[in-house]
Design an enzyme around this catalytic site. Structure first.
Site, mmCIF file in Angstrom:
data_model
loop_
_atom_site.group_PDB
_atom_site.id
_atom_site.type_symbol
_atom_site.label_atom_id
_atom_site.label_comp_id
_atom_site.label_asym_id
_atom_site.label_seq_id
_atom_site.Cartn_x
_atom_site.Cartn_y
_atom_site.Cartn_z
ATOM 1 N NE ARG A 178 70.070 9.739 115.169
ATOM 2 C CZ ARG A 178 69.428 10.674 114.498
ATOM 3 N NH1 ARG A 178 68.553 10.337 113.557
ATOM 4 N NH2 ARG A 178 69.625 11.943 114.744
ATOM 5 C CE1 TYR B 65 79.431 6.989 114.901
ATOM 6 C CE2 TYR B 65 77.128 7.622 115.073
ATOM 7 C CZ TYR B 65 78.461 7.876 115.321
ATOM 8 O OH TYR B 65 78.812 9.009 115.991
ATOM 9 C CE LYS C 298 68.648 8.884 120.523
ATOM 10 N NZ LYS C 298 69.158 10.059 119.917
ATOM 11 C CG HIS D 9 65.571 12.982 121.222
ATOM 12 N ND1 HIS D 9 65.913 13.648 120.058
ATOM 13 C CD2 HIS D 9 66.727 12.507 121.718
ATOM 14 C CE1 HIS D 9 67.213 13.571 119.866
ATOM 15 N NE2 HIS D 9 67.736 12.891 120.865
ATOM 16 C CB SER E 217 70.437 14.712 116.903
ATOM 17 O OG SER E 217 69.460 13.711 117.056
ATOM 18 C CB CYS F 30 70.027 20.949 119.426
ATOM 19 S SG CYS F 30 69.940 20.974 117.637
ATOM 20 C CG ASP G 287 69.828 11.022 123.566
ATOM 21 O OD1 ASP G 287 69.881 12.116 122.989
ATOM 22 O OD2 ASP G 287 69.634 9.946 122.967
ATOM 23 N NE ARG H 283 76.860 11.418 118.519
ATOM 24 C CZ ARG H 283 75.753 12.029 118.915
ATOM 25 N NH1 ARG H 283 75.345 11.940 120.160
ATOM 26 N NH2 ARG H 283 75.049 12.747 118.061
#
Ligand code: GTP
Ligand code: SPV
Ligand code: MN
Length: 633
Positions: free
Chosen positions: A109, A237, A246, A266, A288, A290, A317, A405
């Site tokens: 991002r 991406y 998001k 989130h 993110s 974590c 998420d 990912r």
């Protein structure tokens, strides 16, 4: 085949054609003819009109309305294999798995290029980058002008949340990237059923995306909350391009949630089933990379498994939470798949994820072994080709990109909960905040009430990760893990959180955790992963009033013997360090939190300011005490 929709589509196509011809001196490509012959249109005039307007701006060679079928997915895969967008992985070990290598400058991002364009700059807050909506549209439309020439424009109707849930919301993403279509098929309820719902409800979020030239200098991710519109240009991406995630489910939805009295967060959602067969659902916000995906599908430690504990994954998420008629908060996961961090995913850390991604998965920016299996740091074996397709050379950095990912359907997860399809959502027993804090923050603490919990969330800090471009490992505040995703002023957002505390509300308890505290040797003090269940169990015991905890100025910590640590081999000194409350360190932290909160003045709720002052005062009053004395270990 009949196209009853053509009747009302025609005028808009005509208008689009005219605009197009005005902009051209040469003979225009008659793309609309193809539209009429090859594609269906919707039963919703507003949708047809918007698609026609976008086509007039971007001038694609073809328009494809996605039906979301498996046949459509397979044909896109074949097309991408043929043109090199996808690379086939070892089909014997990983059937249905493919690798995509994104442009090396397009791997995460881009927060500095992500804008929230409210009409009034104040509404975006200091937590967002802002541009005047008219100027923003002009800037990005200039880039979008003709950007799909010669390419196919895909129209993707999607639903965020169970298709029949009143809590779910729909959108349409228009994109020129077949990779985005394939990912959206996995990540959302995409296609005909979503389109039917959109036609019924006649309201949807409009997302326009083009990969453009993939030039970081010509890249924008723009949000227009007042227009329920997203425009994204120049990146293919993840969170920049899969607009349902998001952009819609957090930045736009957070605005809708505020207006309508719910929360778009989130957060992962996980169900913890105890040996008595009772399941408690926990929602947890970590920034993110974590640990959300990991916690959402954790495997209980040996002793817990023997005793009959089970873990159920509802989301990894994003969480949309609504107050129910009974005053409790009910959560749905708006997504249908996982776009998870690959590095670190292994048999020992996340066996469920590894099982999920053994087939029918799209990998992005991972490395490859000699026998063409996907590989990343943390897996056994050795890579031969790195994420850029070069022969692997350790001197050139990790083999897999740190933000590589996997995209996989949530249904492939062994712990996938059938409650994830429940249209009313699952009741939430505990809300957890947490981040990567190498020091100070204890393993776990509980807020004494909702206001204190909101302060804990607002005060969250974490070391930055590879999920966004920029430096990694820098400590920054990330309130509720929403710094990159809250689509409006954080001061208003904190006030919105506080507003849930009202008569009749049966709110979950709020906790803060830190799996990432390090010892003097620089190593993590807490084993993490499956063992995090020990901490979740304590939270549930607290929610049920079965353990007392110990009050400290910063919150309630586990009392002697309340954390079940058998079989862990954690020595006393390490446990003491994990649960230590360093008064001087905390006084400094509270003063830093105070400064941070002040940056949201004048929209900072006075109640939150007073709460920060209360905790600061409690620490001062308690100075000289240490938690170890307080609970008399
Ligand atoms: P996003 O998808 O970016 O929102 O990330 P996420 O929050 O879902 O993070 P994820 O679960 O994918 O974990 C990211 C990284 O943190 C991985 O490399 C994990 O191995 C690591 N990690 C996750 N949980 C723990 C934990 O309990 N302890 C430690 N030490 N590392 C963890
Ligand atoms: C995150 O960064 O929090 C993610 C990955 O979940 S992305 O979809 O790229 O935002
Ligand atoms: Mn995330």
């Amino acid at each position: 085949m009949e196209y009853p929709e053509r009747r009302h589509l025609a005028p808009f196509l005509l208008r689009g054609t005219l605009q197009y011809q005005c902009a051209q001196t040469t003979v225009p490509t008659p793309f609309f003819h193809k539209t009429l012959e090859d594609t269906m249109a919707s039963k919703l005039e507003a949708l047809d009109r918007w698609v026609a307007e976008v086509a007039a701006l971007t001038r694609p060679a073809r328009i494809h309305w996605c039906d979301g079928s498996d046949a459509e997915y397979q044909s896109l895969v074949q097309q991408m294999l043929a043109d090199g967008t996808l690379i086939e992985l070892n089909q014997r070990t990983h059937p249905g798995c493919y690798l995509h290598r994104s442009h090396p400058s397009d791997v995460a991002r881009v927060e500095h290029l992500t804008l929230v364009c409210h009409p009034d700059e104040e509404d975006a807050g200091p937590n967002n980058h802002w541009m005047d909506p008219a100027a923003a549209h002009a800037k990005i439309d200039a880039l979008l002008d003709g950007c799909m020439e010669g390419r196919t424009m895909y129209v993707i109707p999607y639903c965020m949340g169970p298709i029949d849930s009143p809590l779910a919301r729909c959108g349409v993403e228009i994109t020129d990237s077949p990779y985005v279509v394939a990912n959206m098929k996995i990540m959302t309820r995409m296609g005909a059923p979503a389109q039917a719902r959109i036609e019924r409800e006649s309201s949807f979020v409009k997302g326009l995306h083009s990969v453009g030239e993939l030039d970081p200098e010509r890249r924008w991710i723009m949000h227009f909350p007042a227009e329920l519109t997203i425009k994204s240009y120049g990146s293919g991406y993840g969170g920049n391009a899969l607009l349902g995630k998001k952009c819609h489910a957090l930045r736009i939805a957070s605005n809708q949630a505020r207006d309508e009295g719910w929360l778009a967060e989130h957060m992962l959602i996980v169900g913890i089933e105890n040996p008595r067969g009772e399941t408690h659902y926990v929602a947890a916000a970590f920034p993110s990379a974590c640990g959300k995906t990991n916690l959402s599908m954790l495997i209980p430690p040996e002793g817990y498994l023997r005793d009959g504990w089970k873990v159920w994954t509802v989301g990894d998420d994003i969480c949309w939470m609504h107050p129910g008629a009974d005053g409790q908060l009910y959560a749905i996961n708006p997504e249908a798949g996982f776009f998870g961090v690959a590095p670190g995913t292994s048999d020992s850390t996340n066996h469920n994820a590894l099982t999920s991604i053994s087939h029918d998965t799209i990998f992005t920016n991972v490395a490859v072994t000699a026998d063409n299996q996907p590989w990343w740091e943390g897996l056994p074996g050795t890579p031969v080709t790195d994420w850029q397709g070069r022969p692997y050379d350790p001197a050139k950095g990790p083999a897999a990109h740190p933000n590589s990912r996997f995209t996989v359907s949530a249904k492939q997860c062994p712990t996938w909960s059938e409650q994830a399809e429940a249209s009313q959502g699952v009741p939430i027993s505990a809300i957890v905040f947490g981040g990567r804090r190498p020091s100070l923050l204890p393993l776990v603490m509980e807020a004494r009430d909702w206001t204190h919990g909101v302060l804990m969330g607002a005060a969250m800090g974490s070391e930055t990760t590879a999920a966004a471009t920029g430096a990694v490992g820098v400590l920054r505040r990330d309130s509720m893990a929403m710094k990159p995703f809250c689509g409006y002023h954080y001061g208003d957002y904190f006030a919105h959180w506080l507003s849930f505390d009202r008569p009749g509300a049966k709110l979950p308890k709020i906790f803060h955790v830190n799996w990432f505290r390090k010892g003097a040797d620089g190593k993590f003090l807490w084993p993490g992963f499956g063992d995090n269940l020990r901490v979740l169990e304590w939270m549930i015991e607290r929610a049920e009033g079965r353990v007392d905890g110990v009050e400290t100025p910063i919150g309630i910590l586990p009392g002697e013997g309340e954390l079940k640590l058998d079989g862990l081999g954690l020595d006393r000194a390490r446990l003491d360090e994990l649960l230590d409350v360093d008064n001087a360190g905390w006084q400094a932290e509270l003063s830093a939190i105070g400064e941070y909160l002040a940056s949201f003045t004048p929209r900072l709720p006075e109640r939150l300011h007073r709460e920060q002052q209360r905790v600061a005062q409690a620490l001062e009053d308690d100075a000289g005490q240490s938690r170890r004395e307080a609970i008399a270990f």
